[in-house]
Design a protein around this motif. Structure first.
Motif, PDB file in Angstrom:
ATOM      1  N   LYS A  69     -26.723  29.430  24.118  1.00 46.87           N
ATOM      2  CA  LYS A  69     -25.270  29.229  23.861  1.00 46.87           C
ATOM      3  C   LYS A  69     -24.199  29.861  24.647  1.00 46.87           C
ATOM      4  O   LYS A  69     -23.249  29.275  24.700  1.00 46.87           O
ATOM      5  CB  LYS A  69     -25.194  29.445  22.202  1.00 46.87           C
ATOM      6  N   ASN A  70     -24.572  31.187  25.088  1.00 47.42           N
ATOM      7  CA  ASN A  70     -23.404  31.742  25.751  1.00 47.42           C
ATOM      8  C   ASN A  70     -23.568  31.717  27.145  1.00 47.42           C
ATOM      9  O   ASN A  70     -22.658  31.973  27.973  1.00 47.42           O
ATOM     10  CB  ASN A  70     -23.700  33.500  25.562  1.00 47.42           C
ATOM     11  N   HIS A  71     -24.546  30.846  27.822  1.00 49.99           N
ATOM     12  CA  HIS A  71     -24.864  30.570  29.124  1.00 49.99           C
ATOM     13  C   HIS A  71     -24.597  29.337  29.509  1.00 49.99           C
ATOM     14  O   HIS A  71     -24.400  28.801  30.744  1.00 49.99           O
ATOM     15  CB  HIS A  71     -26.193  30.959  29.698  1.00 49.99           C
ATOM     16  N   ARG A  74     -18.823  24.970  28.626  1.00 51.20           N
ATOM     17  CA  ARG A  74     -18.167  24.436  27.255  1.00 51.20           C
ATOM     18  C   ARG A  74     -18.328  22.887  27.688  1.00 51.20           C
ATOM     19  O   ARG A  74     -18.458  22.418  26.340  1.00 51.20           O
ATOM     20  CB  ARG A  74     -16.668  24.581  27.380  1.00 51.20           C
TER      21      ARG A  74
END
Length: 79
Positions: A69-71, A74
């Motif tokens: 999710k953080n990699h 967007r």
């Protein structure tokens, strides 16, 4: 990855020894009906699944990867 017949036999032995004696947790992204493709011998695959699923609580998790999710950019997350 495919598991050759000798490794499948060893894995079956491990599952059989633990069957109804010890708890075992599995995580997989392969549906149970496709395990015949992973194990070269469908009979061993069915025997393994028989023991794994007999007293199992199957938890199906759907959605996006928590680890990624953080990699991800967007734009990809929105699709």
């Amino acid at each position: 990855l495919p598991i050759d017949s000798e490794d499948a036999k060893l894995f079956f032995q491990l599952i059989d020894v633990r069957y109804e004696k010890k708890s075992t947790v599995f995580t997989t992204n392969i549906n149970f009906n496709l395990w015949n493709e992973v194990f070269e011998d469908p009979k061993i695959a069915n025997a393994i699944l028989d023991r794994i699923l007999h007293h199992a609580n199957v938890v199906k998790i759907t959605g996006k990867s928590y680890r990624l999710k953080n990699h991800l950019p967007r734009e990809i997350e929105k699709t």
